[in-house]
Scaffold this active site. Sequence first.
Site, PDB file in Angstrom:
ATOM      1  N   GLN A  95      63.506 -12.189  -4.923  1.00 45.60           N
ATOM      2  CA  GLN A  95      63.909 -12.573  -6.267  1.00 45.60           C
ATOM      3  C   GLN A  95      65.148 -13.465  -6.213  1.00 45.60           C
ATOM      4  OE1 GLN A  95      63.584  -9.247  -8.833  1.00 45.60           O
ATOM      5  NE2 GLN A  95      64.557 -10.235 -10.582  1.00 45.60           N
ATOM      6  N   ARG A  98      56.280  -2.546  -9.841  1.00 47.68           N
ATOM      7  CA  ARG A  98      57.647  -2.523  -9.297  1.00 47.68           C
ATOM      8  C   ARG A  98      58.576  -3.345 -10.188  1.00 47.68           C
ATOM      9  NH1 ARG A  98      60.823  -5.693  -5.517  1.00 47.68           N
ATOM     10  NH2 ARG A  98      61.941  -4.436  -3.952  1.00 47.68           N
ATOM     11  N   HIS A 100      68.849  -1.986  -4.877  1.00 41.94           N
ATOM     12  CA  HIS A 100      69.054  -1.620  -3.472  1.00 41.94           C
ATOM     13  C   HIS A 100      70.302  -0.760  -3.266  1.00 41.94           C
ATOM     14  CE1 HIS A 100      65.631  -3.873  -2.113  1.00 41.94           C
ATOM     15  NE2 HIS A 100      66.061  -4.939  -2.758  1.00 41.94           N
TER      16      HIS A 100
END
Length: 289
Positions: free
Chosen positions: A10, A113, A193
């Site tokens: 991304q 997702r 993350h």
Amino acid sequence: MTDLCLFPGQGSQAPGMGKELFDRYPHLIKNASDCLGYDVKDKCLTASASDLARTEVTQPLLYLVSALSYLHHVQETGVVPEYLAGHSLGEYVALFAAGCFDFMSGLEIVAERGRLMSEVSGGSMFAVVGLPPEDIIDQLNQLSFDQLTIANYNDHSQTVIAGYCQDAQKLQDSLCAAGAKHVIPLKVSACFHTHYMKSTAEQLAAFLSRYRLSSPRIKVVANLTGQPYKPGDDVADILVKQVYSPVLWLQSMEYVLPKVDSWSELGPGKVLTGIVTRIQNSLTSSPIA
């Protein structure tokens, strides 16, 4: 020749991406449009940059364009790589290329997702340029920014930190005083993350349980470990942990680059090309012990 194919994550999306590919794969474009509920060709070619930057849109369209780029690359060159790697979302393209799931299954998974990640809000992410990761960690500890952690180890001079920060200006000033050239706030909705994404990861795990994921038939270097998936690894479990764990891109490239003769970035943009070139140069210039 040992080849490596890389797939971006991304941030690499851009209006017009994939324009040279869509007419080559009309059946896949139709199936993808039916799956996502909108004309994917039209979205890629005419949507604004801000529309394409929405996580629920970015992720499936990046997967689509990068997967088609891989198919075209193999058809044009006749070369199947021996190694694959993708940055965050790009790892799903690598796993598709390695035969872990078919094109449409991968699109369905990535679309979910993206939807799940788009629903998360809160926190910040900063790209820190010019300061080694270990120095960043020292600074975060010294300054008591204990709600921030490293999210992406991109290369020796570019690291992404994420979490909750009450005083972004103090953070930026302090890291620059410690030697950082730039501290850049990223335009994201949440701190991806990091452990703050565990709830999202659990929801993704439930969705992935509907699919049977095979072991890779080509070596795929995982973001989670910086090492290739091993036979018998639980692919779904690794993808779930990837959501709330740092992307070990630097470590992945330090592992794989010495093992290959050539590499190429497949998908929109050249973000990874710059990062990987810097890592390769650092490996080449390092003295032999």
